[in-house]
Design a protein around this motif. Sequence first.
Motif, mmCIF file in Angstrom:
data_model
loop_
_atom_site.group_PDB
_atom_site.id
_atom_site.type_symbol
_atom_site.label_atom_id
_atom_site.label_comp_id
_atom_site.label_asym_id
_atom_site.label_seq_id
_atom_site.Cartn_x
_atom_site.Cartn_y
_atom_site.Cartn_z
ATOM 1 N N UNK A 29 1.117 -0.837 -0.136
ATOM 2 C CA UNK A 29 -0.072 -0.107 -0.162
ATOM 3 C C UNK A 29 0.945 1.266 -0.179
ATOM 4 N N UNK A 30 0.865 2.098 -1.096
ATOM 5 C CA UNK A 30 1.643 3.390 -0.716
ATOM 6 C C UNK A 30 0.879 4.438 0.331
ATOM 7 N N UNK A 31 2.595 5.129 1.557
ATOM 8 C CA UNK A 31 1.052 5.495 2.524
ATOM 9 C C UNK A 31 1.717 6.888 2.197
ATOM 10 N N UNK A 32 2.007 8.422 2.934
ATOM 11 C CA UNK A 32 2.123 9.852 2.890
ATOM 12 C C UNK A 32 2.985 8.620 4.311
ATOM 13 N N UNK A 33 4.182 8.817 4.523
ATOM 14 C CA UNK A 33 5.259 7.998 5.808
ATOM 15 C C UNK A 33 4.661 9.410 7.064
ATOM 16 N N UNK A 34 4.852 10.738 6.642
ATOM 17 C CA UNK A 34 4.382 11.370 7.315
ATOM 18 C C UNK A 34 3.421 11.562 8.529
ATOM 19 N N UNK A 35 1.956 10.602 7.884
ATOM 20 C CA UNK A 35 0.839 10.492 8.429
ATOM 21 C C UNK A 35 0.557 8.614 8.932
ATOM 22 N N UNK A 36 1.149 8.228 7.071
ATOM 23 C CA UNK A 36 0.645 6.789 7.064
ATOM 24 C C UNK A 36 -0.890 7.035 6.318
ATOM 25 N N UNK A 91 -3.457 6.497 3.367
ATOM 26 C CA UNK A 91 -2.872 5.743 2.128
ATOM 27 C C UNK A 91 -2.900 7.488 1.050
ATOM 28 N N UNK A 92 -2.164 6.982 0.184
ATOM 29 C CA UNK A 92 -1.877 8.298 -1.108
ATOM 30 C C UNK A 92 -3.066 8.165 -2.453
ATOM 31 N N UNK A 93 -3.610 6.725 -2.155
ATOM 32 C CA UNK A 93 -4.556 6.854 -3.328
ATOM 33 C C UNK A 93 -6.188 7.628 -2.990
ATOM 34 N N UNK A 94 -6.884 7.836 -3.983
ATOM 35 C CA UNK A 94 -7.978 8.531 -4.017
ATOM 36 C C UNK A 94 -9.029 7.840 -3.758
ATOM 37 N N UNK A 101 -9.912 7.317 -0.211
ATOM 38 C CA UNK A 101 -8.960 6.297 0.668
ATOM 39 C C UNK A 101 -8.967 7.097 2.388
ATOM 40 N N UNK A 102 -9.393 8.610 1.927
ATOM 41 C CA UNK A 102 -9.345 9.612 3.474
ATOM 42 C C UNK A 102 -9.961 8.962 4.640
ATOM 43 N N UNK A 103 -8.216 9.323 4.860
ATOM 44 C CA UNK A 103 -8.761 8.685 6.929
ATOM 45 C C UNK A 103 -8.020 7.706 6.937
ATOM 46 N N UNK A 104 -7.826 6.771 5.941
ATOM 47 C CA UNK A 104 -7.448 4.774 5.734
ATOM 48 C C UNK A 104 -5.784 5.027 6.237
ATOM 49 N N UNK A 105 -5.476 5.072 7.135
ATOM 50 C CA UNK A 105 -4.091 4.479 6.914
ATOM 51 C C UNK A 105 -3.214 3.146 7.513
ATOM 52 N N UNK A 106 -2.220 2.834 6.888
ATOM 53 C CA UNK A 106 -1.557 2.035 6.768
ATOM 54 C C UNK A 106 -0.622 1.744 6.933
ATOM 55 N N UNK A 107 -0.139 0.986 7.967
ATOM 56 C CA UNK A 107 1.276 0.711 8.449
ATOM 57 C C UNK A 107 1.557 -0.266 8.575
ATOM 58 N N UNK A 108 3.517 -0.895 9.098
ATOM 59 C CA UNK A 108 3.390 -2.025 9.287
ATOM 60 C C UNK A 108 4.542 -2.419 7.915
ATOM 61 N N UNK A 109 4.076 -3.774 7.792
ATOM 62 C CA UNK A 109 4.559 -5.053 6.817
ATOM 63 C C UNK A 109 3.631 -4.245 5.764
ATOM 64 N N UNK A 110 2.387 -4.051 5.360
ATOM 65 C CA UNK A 110 0.950 -4.002 4.999
ATOM 66 C C UNK A 110 1.244 -2.678 3.164
ATOM 67 N N UNK A 111 2.533 -1.449 3.907
ATOM 68 C CA UNK A 111 2.638 -0.513 3.748
ATOM 69 C C UNK A 111 4.099 -0.623 3.121
ATOM 70 N N UNK A 112 4.055 0.147 1.889
ATOM 71 C CA UNK A 112 5.517 -0.513 1.405
ATOM 72 C C UNK A 112 6.155 1.073 1.187
ATOM 73 N N UNK A 113 6.459 1.857 2.138
ATOM 74 C CA UNK A 113 7.657 2.693 1.504
ATOM 75 C C UNK A 113 9.277 3.162 1.761
ATOM 76 N N UNK A 114 9.302 1.513 1.877
ATOM 77 C CA UNK A 114 10.858 0.472 1.690
ATOM 78 C C UNK A 114 11.295 0.749 3.035
ATOM 79 N N UNK A 115 11.210 0.948 3.680
ATOM 80 C CA UNK A 115 11.188 0.100 5.473
ATOM 81 C C UNK A 115 11.818 -0.349 5.839
ATOM 82 N N UNK A 116 11.945 -1.489 6.101
ATOM 83 C CA UNK A 116 12.962 -2.420 6.986
ATOM 84 C C UNK A 116 11.300 -3.038 6.885
#
Lengths: 112, 419
Positions: free
Chosen positions: B292-299, B301-304, B306-321
């Motif tokens: 899931x693409x996310x804004x890493x300042x809030x987590x 979703x960056x997709x239109x 899906x306002x106020x839906x946040x994705x954290x942990x392994x499921x998001x795709x920010x490139x952090x381990x």
Amino acid sequence: MIIKRKTHYLLSLFVVAGASLAQDPTIDRMIAAQCAQCHGTDGHATGDIDSIAGKDTADLYHKLIDMEEDRAEDIMEHQAWGYTDEQLYRIARYYSTVPESDDEDREDEDDD
Amino acid sequence: MTINRRNFIKATSLAAAASSAPGILRAQSGSARVVVVGGGFGGATAAKYLKHWGGDKVDVTLIDPRARHTSCVMSNLVLNGELPLKDLRFGYGDLTSKYGVQVIKDSVKRIDPTARELTLKQQVPVNYDVLVLAAGISFKKPRGWIANKNPHAWIAGGQTRLLKDQLQAMPAGGTFVMTIPRSPYRCPPGPYERACLVADMLQSNGGGRVVVLDANEGIQAEEETFSRAFDQLYGNVVEYSAGVELGVVDSNANVVETSLGDFSGDVINIIPTQRAGGLVRNNGLTDGGFWAPVDVTTYESTLAGFEDIHIIGDAQGSGQPKSAHMANAQAKICADAILRKLASQPTDHAERLQNITTNSACYSPITRDTASWLTAVFQYDMDKGAMALAHIAEAGEWTRDNYSEMFDWANNLFADVWG
Ligand SMILES: Cc1cc2nc3c(=O)[nH]c(=O)nc-3n(C[C@H](O)[C@H](O)[C@H](O)COP(=O)(O)OP(=O)(O)OC[C@H]3O[C@@H](n4cnc5c(N)ncnc54)[C@H](O)[C@@H]3O)c2cc1C
């Protein structure tokens, strides 16, 4: 290789008494929460890891800065390397505001 | 309870919209309902910190189908008998009693982002003002693979026990085959750590083979440590190959087809290609991709849509381990952002952005009584709008001290998540 780049900042920090630093305590809290994975929620750790709740700001800040000045060896020294001086200061400032628990008081007397 | 809530929010939405608050609609009582899906490392941390920092301003509900989460962290030590699986189970009692998190034991089937409603498997639908998804990973199954015969043991629980039982029943001098998927996958050092522990077991039982078939170009984490361990400790046992594509798995015959040829073994551990958990993928939050693409300042979703839906942990795709430590780190940044938004404060001012950090620190057992460590700190890069690696280091060696520190580290992590 070991640059003592911290010294001036360190002095000015306490001379100006934080005047140049932004003050929002919830930002301090956000940065400091990143220590809790190892040091426990609000700095109350279990086991042999140091509790950092209620530590004096200057003491904790100096400890963190010292870690950055030396050649990093252990896991915590390497963690400290990843943060800016201001972030380390704000982390220390946050934990100074958290009450220590009773057994941590005792521990503290054995310290230093 | 949920049914009335929805109407109440609708009724007050005009008033809320008139304020300068970004996004979130709130009931007049001032407590918005945040629903967290998944009680693993990311979700439990988010639920806890939302209440710890937000108090009565926020209503937090955690949904997970199981009464207790089984931790993957330390689960490789179940395989070699050093830890009972039951020690890695964590319930949600403290989250409720200490922090006031409400818990629903159920599984979320569908997300309706317009109605802000979740369909559950068994119970009545649940409405949210803000949603946090921490549903972990799912697997892209290789052809022919039967998980009950060739366990992944990459989501802890029954699979961990199955692999442990298979290892224990292995004949002396037997062969263990492990396949490692392309990065990114959950826990970069995990497969190599597991290979070391199995090699340690076989070696002390008179020998055997540990065949490691890595789809990547090389060891993905703690390269110095693991290459030295494979070489110096397990030179007669571990056979490591990089760049190996996995083909069909014949789980009945215990044979795997690969670009390097066929491999058979007494125990075969398939760690399959990974992607965001089904809930996140099936509801459009990965936009057809793996994560899931996310804004890493809030987590968020960056997709239109899906306002106020946040994705954290392994499921998001920010490139952090993809680690438990990281899921916990992200949960705190996410909780901070949600509480600011609920208080009509900005999340994108310079003072905050300059101080968005996450980190990962973990210990890897290398033998039954020694361990190494890996640590990384990430800082928000304002120009790139992404998390950038600020510092990374590995122990490069394994010691008994590290092994005992590993338990202190894990216990503190568990307590920061569920305690
Ligand atoms: C062998 C191994 C060793 C590891 N060791 C370490 C380590 O030493 N250090 C480290 O930092 N990390 C380690 N990890 C990685 C770590 O386990 C993961 O990165 C971490 O669990 C990710 O957290 P998460 O919250 O994204 O997902 P999870 O912790 O997997 O939690 C997901 C939760 O969501 C729930 N869920 C799923 N779908 C739904 C649904 N539809 N409705 C409701 N609930 C749902 C699940 O029941 C589960 O409780 C290891 C992993 C493995 C496999």
